[in-house]
Design a protein around this motif. Sequence first.
Motif, PDB file in Angstrom:
ATOM      1  N   UNK A 108     -10.226  -6.861   2.954  1.00 56.05           N
ATOM      2  CA  UNK A 108     -10.291  -8.542   2.696  1.00 56.05           C
ATOM      3  C   UNK A 108      -9.846  -9.151   3.783  1.00 56.05           C
ATOM      4  N   UNK A 109      -8.937  -8.770   4.361  1.00 56.82           N
ATOM      5  CA  UNK A 109      -8.242  -9.570   5.613  1.00 56.82           C
ATOM      6  C   UNK A 109      -9.307  -9.845   6.570  1.00 56.82           C
ATOM      7  N   UNK A 110     -10.080  -8.693   6.891  1.00 59.45           N
ATOM      8  CA  UNK A 110     -11.033  -8.959   8.049  1.00 59.45           C
ATOM      9  C   UNK A 110     -12.403  -9.719   7.496  1.00 59.45           C
ATOM     10  N   UNK A 111     -12.590  -9.405   6.343  1.00 64.69           N
ATOM     11  CA  UNK A 111     -13.706 -10.042   5.451  1.00 64.69           C
ATOM     12  C   UNK A 111     -13.681 -11.504   5.560  1.00 64.69           C
ATOM     13  N   UNK A 112     -12.420 -12.006   5.216  1.00 63.75           N
ATOM     14  CA  UNK A 112     -12.170 -13.367   4.914  1.00 63.75           C
ATOM     15  C   UNK A 112     -12.378 -14.126   6.182  1.00 63.75           C
ATOM     16  N   UNK A 113     -11.853 -13.368   7.258  1.00 64.27           N
ATOM     17  CA  UNK A 113     -11.963 -14.365   8.462  1.00 64.27           C
ATOM     18  C   UNK A 113     -13.218 -14.176   8.963  1.00 64.27           C
ATOM     19  N   UNK A 114     -13.832 -13.246   8.842  1.00 64.32           N
ATOM     20  CA  UNK A 114     -15.236 -13.025   9.371  1.00 64.32           C
ATOM     21  C   UNK A 114     -15.959 -14.054   8.774  1.00 64.32           C
ATOM     22  N   UNK A 115     -15.893 -14.281   7.449  1.00 61.40           N
ATOM     23  CA  UNK A 115     -16.656 -15.367   6.638  1.00 61.40           C
ATOM     24  C   UNK A 115     -16.490 -16.814   7.141  1.00 61.40           C
ATOM     25  N   UNK A 116     -15.164 -16.973   7.669  1.00 62.20           N
ATOM     26  CA  UNK A 116     -14.860 -18.391   8.276  1.00 62.20           C
ATOM     27  C   UNK A 116     -15.553 -18.378   9.508  1.00 62.20           C
ATOM     28  N   UNK A 117     -15.597 -17.134  10.545  1.00 62.93           N
ATOM     29  CA  UNK A 117     -16.504 -17.187  11.679  1.00 62.93           C
ATOM     30  C   UNK A 117     -17.924 -17.623  11.390  1.00 62.93           C
ATOM     31  N   UNK A 118     -18.537 -16.704  10.223  1.00 67.41           N
ATOM     32  CA  UNK A 118     -19.847 -17.111  10.007  1.00 67.41           C
ATOM     33  C   UNK A 118     -20.279 -18.387   9.907  1.00 67.41           C
ATOM     34  N   UNK A 119     -19.354 -19.004   8.764  1.00 65.68           N
ATOM     35  CA  UNK A 119     -19.627 -20.352   8.677  1.00 65.68           C
ATOM     36  C   UNK A 119     -19.530 -21.246   9.633  1.00 65.68           C
ATOM     37  N   UNK A 120     -18.573 -21.058  10.859  1.00 64.55           N
ATOM     38  CA  UNK A 120     -18.322 -22.004  11.893  1.00 64.55           C
ATOM     39  C   UNK A 120     -19.663 -21.589  12.729  1.00 64.55           C
ATOM     40  N   UNK A 144      -3.896  -7.254  14.946  1.00 58.06           N
ATOM     41  CA  UNK A 144      -5.051  -7.118  13.768  1.00 58.06           C
ATOM     42  C   UNK A 144      -6.185  -8.427  14.102  1.00 58.06           C
ATOM     43  N   UNK A 145      -5.587  -9.597  14.408  1.00 55.05           N
ATOM     44  CA  UNK A 145      -6.414 -10.449  14.779  1.00 55.05           C
ATOM     45  C   UNK A 145      -7.349 -10.307  15.840  1.00 55.05           C
ATOM     46  N   UNK A 146      -6.927  -9.644  16.770  1.00 57.28           N
ATOM     47  CA  UNK A 146      -7.542  -9.098  18.065  1.00 57.28           C
ATOM     48  C   UNK A 146      -8.956  -8.310  17.680  1.00 57.28           C
ATOM     49  N   UNK A 147      -8.376  -7.360  16.798  1.00 60.09           N
ATOM     50  CA  UNK A 147      -9.354  -6.386  16.223  1.00 60.09           C
ATOM     51  C   UNK A 147     -10.353  -7.027  15.422  1.00 60.09           C
ATOM     52  N   UNK A 148      -9.942  -7.697  14.599  1.00 58.88           N
ATOM     53  CA  UNK A 148     -11.068  -8.688  13.678  1.00 58.88           C
ATOM     54  C   UNK A 148     -11.975  -9.380  14.491  1.00 58.88           C
ATOM     55  N   UNK A 149     -11.473 -10.278  15.694  1.00 60.66           N
ATOM     56  CA  UNK A 149     -12.375 -10.823  16.438  1.00 60.66           C
ATOM     57  C   UNK A 149     -13.390  -9.869  17.236  1.00 60.66           C
ATOM     58  N   UNK A 190      -2.868 -15.977   5.365  1.00 56.26           N
ATOM     59  CA  UNK A 190      -3.455 -14.758   4.554  1.00 56.26           C
ATOM     60  C   UNK A 190      -2.477 -13.513   4.220  1.00 56.26           C
ATOM     61  N   UNK A 191      -1.348 -13.656   5.075  1.00 57.73           N
ATOM     62  CA  UNK A 191      -0.447 -12.703   4.662  1.00 57.73           C
ATOM     63  C   UNK A 191       0.760 -13.362   4.468  1.00 57.73           C
ATOM     64  N   UNK A 216      -2.272  -7.182   5.797  1.00 53.80           N
ATOM     65  CA  UNK A 216      -3.131  -7.152   6.984  1.00 53.80           C
ATOM     66  C   UNK A 216      -4.026  -5.928   7.321  1.00 53.80           C
ATOM     67  N   UNK A 217      -3.614  -4.838   6.672  1.00 47.12           N
ATOM     68  CA  UNK A 217      -4.510  -3.651   6.982  1.00 47.12           C
ATOM     69  C   UNK A 217      -5.675  -3.765   6.055  1.00 47.12           C
ATOM     70  N   UNK A 218      -5.666  -4.465   4.942  1.00 40.79           N
ATOM     71  CA  UNK A 218      -6.634  -4.442   3.928  1.00 40.79           C
ATOM     72  C   UNK A 218      -8.065  -5.046   4.498  1.00 40.79           C
TER      73      UNK A 218
END
Length: 346
Positions: free
Chosen positions: A157-169, A227-232, A121-122, A153-155
């Motif tokens: 969208x970075x978190x939103x996109x990974x959260x969307x994958x988490x949601x689908x999983x 950043x990934x730790x924050x997103x999770x 993503x980056x 990384x700070x945007x």
Amino acid sequence: VLALPPPSANLLEQLHAHNSPFSPTEDRFTPHDPPVNWYALGDSYTAGPGTGEDYDEDKACSRNVGSYAVQLEKEFPFNVTNNFDFIACSGYTSADSLIQVRDVIEHEWADFMVMTLGGNDIGFSSIAKECLVKAEFFPGDCDVTLANAMRLLAATEFETNIHAVYDEIFAKLKDDRHYQLYHIFYHRFFNDATEWCNGKTFAIRNPKLSRPLRRKMNNLADALNKRLEEVAANYIRRQQGKASWNLAPRLITINPDKLTDEQGKTYGLFDGHRFCEPGITNLKDPSVWFFGTFSHDSLQKREGSTAKRLAAPEILTQTFHPRTAGFKAIKRVIQESLQKNRPAEH
């Protein structure tokens, strides 16, 4: 936090070489009879380009048998049978994985999933190539590329996109605390304290591996993992109040550069096995657990595997990815994490 042995020189050497025996335990967590079903998905840091023979005929994804996922299937941490679907694909972004999860993953089949995701993503791997192996006369600026990566990384969208994958999983997993996702992070490439590497390059006319350049690349890996730790963590907070999330962890993160021993000391799984370590003089030294440019998988050779003749783009894709030995170390940490987070209940 993983409960691993204190990092004395001898114990860390055993851990890194993985000569110490690993014992599977009885599975008293999975709420159904064997087999345990699981997926390995995400990007190239799960697919394992360059690590031994092709896993399947999908050349575009570069799935290889040296990946931690294939090793984990063969050395499962529980003494039960397991069914494994290897769908990770080199180059996948969160958007790609979202489509794959929707279209490929079977509803309520898996007991857990493992993945690496977020680096593309980056442009994590392409950034390494831009800053470390691009010929000096080609256009482009490493500092500009790194600054752009930090902005991505700070945007939001970075978190939103990974959260969307988490949601689908989690929509594909049963809504029960026994069904989990393990998200594995990335690695620093360099020891950035040594001096011998300052004049080294990966190839003629490539940038010299000065300490400032090595530090910049390590800082990017640290920032990505943070950043990934924050997103999770933000995603887990969103699940508060849901019954299936209150009794046991369902999203487990593993940062290989931030493991903790029994004494509370933090260390990196690849410590002693990065580029530019003390005591070696060659970027392609077999003790290094990353592929350099046009390098080969030394562990596969030592263990008698048939050498695979790599063609483009895989010989390019594998650069700055773990070799089989590195994936062997990652496999061990995942084994430990699975046993810790799937404890005996019955």
